[in-house]
Design a protein around this motif. Structure first.
Motif, PDB file in Angstrom:
ATOM      1  N   GLN C 187      -8.035 -10.832  -5.256  1.00  0.00           N
ATOM      2  CA  GLN C 187      -7.327 -10.367  -5.477  1.00  0.00           C
ATOM      3  C   GLN C 187      -7.474  -8.694  -6.183  1.00  0.00           C
ATOM      4  N   ASP C 188      -8.954  -8.767  -7.851  1.00  0.00           N
ATOM      5  CA  ASP C 188      -9.407  -7.355  -8.052  1.00  0.00           C
ATOM      6  C   ASP C 188      -9.508  -6.418  -7.005  1.00  0.00           C
ATOM      7  N   LEU C 189     -10.266  -6.875  -6.272  1.00  0.00           N
ATOM      8  CA  LEU C 189     -10.817  -5.708  -4.721  1.00  0.00           C
ATOM      9  C   LEU C 189      -9.125  -4.434  -4.619  1.00  0.00           C
ATOM     10  N   ILE C 190      -8.275  -5.314  -3.823  1.00  0.00           N
ATOM     11  CA  ILE C 190      -7.464  -4.787  -3.761  1.00  0.00           C
ATOM     12  C   ILE C 190      -7.067  -4.305  -5.028  1.00  0.00           C
ATOM     13  N   GLU C 191      -6.710  -5.383  -5.988  1.00  0.00           N
ATOM     14  CA  GLU C 191      -6.256  -4.210  -7.542  1.00  0.00           C
ATOM     15  C   GLU C 191      -6.790  -2.690  -7.514  1.00  0.00           C
ATOM     16  N   ALA C 192      -8.049  -3.018  -7.191  1.00  0.00           N
ATOM     17  CA  ALA C 192      -8.786  -2.033  -8.084  1.00  0.00           C
ATOM     18  C   ALA C 192      -8.901  -0.624  -6.566  1.00  0.00           C
ATOM     19  N   ALA C 193      -7.997  -0.768  -5.631  1.00  0.00           N
ATOM     20  CA  ALA C 193      -8.227   0.043  -4.929  1.00  0.00           C
ATOM     21  C   ALA C 193      -6.858   0.728  -5.120  1.00  0.00           C
ATOM     22  N   PHE C 204      -7.635  -0.885   3.113  1.00  0.00           N
ATOM     23  CA  PHE C 204      -7.456  -1.208   4.964  1.00  0.00           C
ATOM     24  C   PHE C 204      -8.725  -0.686   4.881  1.00  0.00           C
ATOM     25  N   ALA C 205      -8.214  -0.051   4.900  1.00  0.00           N
ATOM     26  CA  ALA C 205     -10.081   0.909   5.786  1.00  0.00           C
ATOM     27  C   ALA C 205     -10.998   0.798   4.918  1.00  0.00           C
ATOM     28  N   SER C 206     -10.376   1.019   3.227  1.00  0.00           N
ATOM     29  CA  SER C 206     -12.194   0.807   2.622  1.00  0.00           C
ATOM     30  C   SER C 206     -12.052  -0.083   2.156  1.00  0.00           C
ATOM     31  N   VAL C 207     -11.506  -1.140   1.777  1.00  0.00           N
ATOM     32  CA  VAL C 207     -11.939  -2.271   1.635  1.00  0.00           C
ATOM     33  C   VAL C 207     -11.496  -3.454   2.401  1.00  0.00           C
ATOM     34  N   ILE C 208     -10.886  -3.397   3.530  1.00  0.00           N
ATOM     35  CA  ILE C 208     -10.530  -4.796   3.727  1.00  0.00           C
ATOM     36  C   ILE C 208     -11.422  -4.340   4.801  1.00  0.00           C
ATOM     37  N   LEU C 209     -12.143  -3.416   5.733  1.00  0.00           N
ATOM     38  CA  LEU C 209     -12.719  -3.206   6.932  1.00  0.00           C
ATOM     39  C   LEU C 209     -14.438  -3.772   6.493  1.00  0.00           C
ATOM     40  N   PRO C 210     -14.530  -3.409   5.663  1.00  0.00           N
ATOM     41  CA  PRO C 210     -15.874  -3.017   5.844  1.00  0.00           C
ATOM     42  C   PRO C 210     -16.225  -4.570   5.127  1.00  0.00           C
ATOM     43  N   ILE C 211     -15.619  -5.303   4.603  1.00  0.00           N
ATOM     44  CA  ILE C 211     -15.918  -6.958   4.616  1.00  0.00           C
ATOM     45  C   ILE C 211     -15.731  -7.618   5.874  1.00  0.00           C
TER      46      ILE C 211
END
Lengths: 423, 296, 296
Positions: C187-193, C204-211
């Motif tokens: 969740q932290d990743l998303i929170e950070a964004a 979605f584009a910068s956090v999710i897609l790359p992983i």
């Protein structure tokens, strides 16, 4: 992030492009001066026949173009599917092949083809084709197609060597099924397969010849218009004969199709086989000689009757170029067209004026019979009953093949007739 | 309100194409199909009127359709039993570690990659029903091993023919079940096993009371998956026995037969019946999954 | 595998291949018996492959019943050339159908998966369950209106129709796999964004897609195999002139005179792409099976 968006858009664009590029599947119909001929004659002797017919067409109509719309295989089932979807989307070909007779019913009911009885009158075709054939082609007072070739369904193919080994006279003919049973018993005793047969439709084929043999030509005709009762004792007797014949057949019949069954006779593993005379081509291509390597005779009890089926061509409603279609039908009906086509395909002409002097020895016997004998319609090949009725009969026959229940078979046949005769 | 729109607007928008597509192609078409099944549309021409449940009555009074339902049940039972048994067995054999486990796993799994049609080609040959000296396929193998008495007519057998079709199905999917159970086995925490062993439990008791219970979710998944696949069986039968063969009729082939002769109403009715049968299996499962997700 | 089936609940796609546990103490006779069983089953599973290979190389006189299980007298390529002639056009068409369908449904599935797991909205669970149901339905239940819909929309039969169908009906499974995968994203990743002021699309584009690469691989493999092996849609929406390789293969194999060497070679040719995918990308193939099969 922007890059990802671009990638995403590119992906979608590629996908859309590939969809568009693959578009335009169906037929293109016929343009000016051409006729698209839709058949399932894409291989073997059928293709050769079509090629010969096309040759005559191009000679007779130098300013028209033949477009080949053939779809291969499955004895036409593939082609019929393609045709169905084309007709549904109002994209009919210039003409299409269909079995003459009741199989056309669905097309007639759905207004897919035009009646051409007028053409028959104008062009004098009523004089060219035998009376018996014209009667069978008649669907409620109109004729809807032009037959290109005639096949006989009630033929037995036998291997003389196998018969001799079993102590059966290869020249013998049998007046009735009972006499034939005796010969079949001998073949069985000798270790060979008495009667080879294949999957469901070939069993329906056998059944129709048995019905013809035991009921006689008039009562057989009556099966298809309601004047013969499917539940009658005569039909029961015929079904019992059929059951007996099935006992003489090879146990792996469900996995085979007709060429495998014919091959059993050719290879000397079986004594007899009942099949239409397209089987002739199988013998011919393997260089078997008529009279020496194989003999034929009408199914016992059906001598004097020609159980016919015919391929024919139609005039679709909304055909792109009716004039070109008419020209094609002319060629099909003509003596030259019929000679060329049938010689290559191995069937016989419907046109009595066609020149048949150099047709093969089996075909000569068929021609003679066609001109002299009574003509009845084949069930298994679309002349006697509609597609839907045939489907129901096939289901009943397939069930019988596993259960052996004659009463159940008769019940199934009765209810199929009830359903389809009222409509 | 504005805040909610700002927060929920984008995701709803993003997922809306899917919602629309699934809504139309699944739910919308199911509705249309049920509607068609209630009409008298027995040809390609448009329907003339409604006939209520007549088509369904016709189906359930047709011996052959009832036989096809019986076949479906038998097939599902055999498929489930076979795939679960072999999948579990292979997973159990492998889970304690075996030399070359990777190879065994890969080979047990490979039939999954193959289509039912391709598998049907070879199994049709294997299940050839000639016996004696014209035998081929498995019958020939049995013959040459001296096991002639085991030769059978496989899929043309009057009563049990459909079970022969379960053989290729089990062959293709057991590897998948094995993979499921293997992951399940390895998902059992070591501590639990150690604890059981500490308590003096024998290997077998540890398995029985610790490991196997942990596998019940896996078993459930496996049953759902195999179950719903087997209720839809079609490709395999078309490839091995063809559409009109009586002994291997199932609802899917019945539907195809009716479709090819353009009896759309009857065909739609069969489709609806198939949906109902599958729903009996799937809906409880989905409801349970939904509840579980909600409670997170 | 035939059209989308399989997986269910959670489990991250990274829990693919787990190292086997340390070898435990086993009684003396257990190990040899275990290997014996494993090898026996290996032979059983490989038997159809053996048949496929040897029959495909047999010449005309060789494929007789009495030589059924024996190696070819002479290894010839006749069967292969015949099969290739018949299948080559269909192979090309199948690629052009499968690749766009997989790409599109994967992409849309990833968006759906993200929305349903990490950027939720009220009713997300219900929407997910309703979408999931689409994966389990027997397609016969929508086939008739589907045929008319495709005709009504003017989508040409063959590759275009099949692309549309595989995309639409592939959405449930791709959504499922991505949803399960994204459920494991911290969740932290998303929170950070979000703290950085990113909206949904940016997240979605910068956090999710790359992983998402592992999940994409799994989904693409799965969709590829599923669409490649499909027969039902191909049967209703195409024919041997414009259809994929399953139609062409069934045609070849059920042709009038049984040509076993050509049909066996054909089965191998038709299965080659999915087998290659399986062998080369096996890890992720298995991962695809797991990603959603086992309840976490």
């Amino acid at each position: 992030m922007r890059i990802t968006r671009r990638v995403g858009a590119a992906l979608v664009a590629t996908a859309l492009l590939s969809v568009a590029a693959c578009g335009g599947g169906g037929g293109s119909g016929s343009g000016e001066g051409e006729v698209e001929v839709f058949t399932w004659w894409a291989e073997g002797s059928e293709k050769e026949g079509l090629d010969a017919l096309v040759g005559v067409f191009e000679e007779q109509n130098p300013d028209l173009e033949f477009v080949n719309g053939a779809v291969a295989g499955g004895a036409g089932s593939e082609a019929k599917n393609v045709l169905a979807s084309r007709l549904q989307t109002n994209d009919p070909p210039g003409t299409f092949q269909a079995h003459a007779g009741a199989e056309l019913t669905d097309y007639i009911v759905q207004d897919d083809i035009e009646p051409i009885s007028d053409m028959y009158e104008e062009k004098g075709w009523n004089e060219l084709f035998p009376e018996g054939l014209l009667e069978q082609l008649d669907q409620d007072g109109e004729i809807y197609s032009v037959p290109s070739n005639i096949h006989r369904a009630n033929v037995v193919w036998a291997n003389p060597a196998v018969l001799q080994k079993a102590g059966v006279d290869p020249e013998a003919t049998y007046a009735s099924l009972d006499e034939w049973f005796a010969a079949l018993d001998k073949v069985e005793a000798s270790g060979a397969i008495p009667l080879s047969i294949a999957t469901d439709w070939t069993q329906v084929h056998l059944l129709e010849t048995v019905l013809l043999a035991d009921l006689g030509e008039e009562a057989y005709n009556g099966l298809w218009d309601g004047s013969t009762d499917w539940g009658s004792a005569e039909v029961t007797a015929a079904l019992e004969d059929y059951a007996k014949l099935l006992e003489y057949t090879n146990s792996d019949r469900q996995s085979l199709d007709w060429p495998d069954a014919t091959q059993l006779v050719i290879d000397g593993k079986a004594g007899f086989n009942v099949m239409g005379d397209w089987a002739e081509a199988a013998f011919a291509t393997q260089d078997k000689e008529f009279g020496t390597d194989y003999v034929t005779f009408p199914v016992p009890g059906t001598d004097g009757v020609f159980d016919f089926l015919a391929d024919s061509f139609t005039m679709p409603v909304g055909a792109p170029n009716p004039g070109a279609t008419e020209a094609w039908l002319d060629t099909v009906a003509s003596a030259e067209g019929q000679t060329a086509f049938n010689k290559a395909k191995g069937s016989i002409p419907a046109n009595t004026e066609a020149d048949t002097s150099d047709f093969g020895p089996y075909q000569q016997t068929a021609i003679e019979s066609f001109q002299q004998d009574a003509i009845v319609s084949s069930l298994a090949h679309g002349a006697a009953a509609s597609v839907s009725w045939l489907t129901d009969i096939t289901a009943a026959v397939s069930k019988f093949g596993s259960t052996g229940d004659v009463a159940g078979l008769q019940e199934g046949l009765v209810s199929a007739a009830e359903q389809h005769l009222e409509s | 309100m504005h805040h909610r729109l700002k927060r929920f607007g984008p995701p709803l928008l993003l997922i809306s194409p899917t919602i629309v597509l699934v809504g139309v192609f699944v739910y919308g078409l199911i509705a249309v199909n049920v509607n068609t099944s209630l009409t008298d549309r027995h040809t390609r021409a448009p329907a003339e009127g409604y006939v209520g449940l007549e088509n369904y009555q016709a189906l359930f009074s047709d011996d052959t359709f009832l036989f096809s339902l019986r076949n479906l049940l038998l097939y599902t039972a055999a498929f489930l039993a076979g795939a679960l048994f072999f999948g579990f067995l292979w997973a159990w054999l492998l889970e304690r570690g075996a030399r070359g486990e990777g190879i065994f796993r890969t080979i047990y799994l490979f039939p999954m990659a193959v289509s039912f049609i391709a598998s049907g080609v070879v199994w049709r040959w294997l299940l050839n029903n000639a016996q004696g000296d014209r035998a081929s396929g498995l019958n020939r193998l049995l013959g040459s091993l001296g096991l002639d008495f085991l030769q059978t007519s496989w899929w043309t057998h009057e009563r049990w023919g459909i079970l022969a079709i379960a053989m290729p199905a089990v062959w293709q999917l057991s590897g998948y079940i094995m993979a499921l159970f293997l992951a399940g086995f390895r998902g059992v925490p070591d501590e639990l096993r150690e604890a059981a062993r500490m308590d003096g439990a024998s290997e077998w008791r540890m398995y029985r009371h610790v490991v196997f219970p942990q596998l019940s979710p896996v078993a459930l998944s496996a049953i759902i998956i195999i179950g719903h696949m087997s209720l839809k069986v079609f490709d395999l039968i078309m490839a091995i026995a063809g559409q009109s063969n009586y002994t291997t009729q199932v609802p899917a082939t019945q539907m195809w037969i009716e479709f090819t002769r353009s009896d759309y109403a009857l065909s739609a009715a069969i489709g609806t019946v198939m949906l109902l049968i599958v729903a009996v299996l799937i809906v409880p499962y989905l409801v349970a999954t939904y509840r579980q997700e909600r409670s997170r | 595998m035939t059209a989308s089936t399989i997986p269910a609940p959670t489990g991250g796609a990274d829990r693919l291949v787990v190292k086997p546990p340390k070898a435990k103490e086993q009684r003396g006779w257990v190990r040899p018996v275990k290997y014996l069983l494993l090898l026996f089953f290996l032979c059983v599973v490989l038997m159809p492959a053996y048949v496929l290979i040897i029959t495909s190389f047999k010449g005309p006189g060789d494929a007789t019943p009495d030589r059924a299980w024996l190696l070819p007298r002479e290894w010839v390529f006749d069967g292969w050339t015949q099969a290739w002639q018949q299948l080559a056009p269909a192979l090309g068409r199948t690629f052009s159908m499968v690749i766009p369908a997989s790409l599109i449904s994967a992409f849309v599935g990833s968006m759906n998966g993200f929305v349903l797991s990490r950027w939720r909205f009220p009713g997300a669970d219900l929407v997910f369950t309703l979408i999931l149901f689409g994966m389990f339905i027997p397609y016969q239940a929508v086939m008739i209106p589907l045929v008319e819909l495709m005709q009504g929309l003017g989508v040409p039969s063959g590759v275009p129709s099949l692309i549309v169908l595989h995309v639409v009906f592939g959405l449930p499974i791709t959504t499922l796999i991505f949803r399960n995968y994204y459920a494991g994203v911290p969740q932290d990743l998303i929170e950070a964004a979000r703290v950085d002021g990113a909206g949904m699309l940016r997240t979605f584009a910068s956090v999710i897609l790359p992983i998402s690469a592992p999940a994409f691989v799994v989904v693409l493999i799965w969709q590829f195999t599923s669409a490649w092996n499909d027969y039902l849609f191909a049967l209703f929406f195409s024919n041997s002139r414009n259809g994929p390789v399953t139609i062409a293969l069934n045609f070849l194999a059920s042709g009038q005179l049984q040509n076993y060497s050509a049909s066996m070679a054909g089965a191998l040719i038709a299965s080659l792409p999915t087998l290659v995918v399986y062998i080369v990308l096996g890890r992720w193939f298995v991962g695809g099976l797991m990603a959603g099969s086992v309840k976490g």
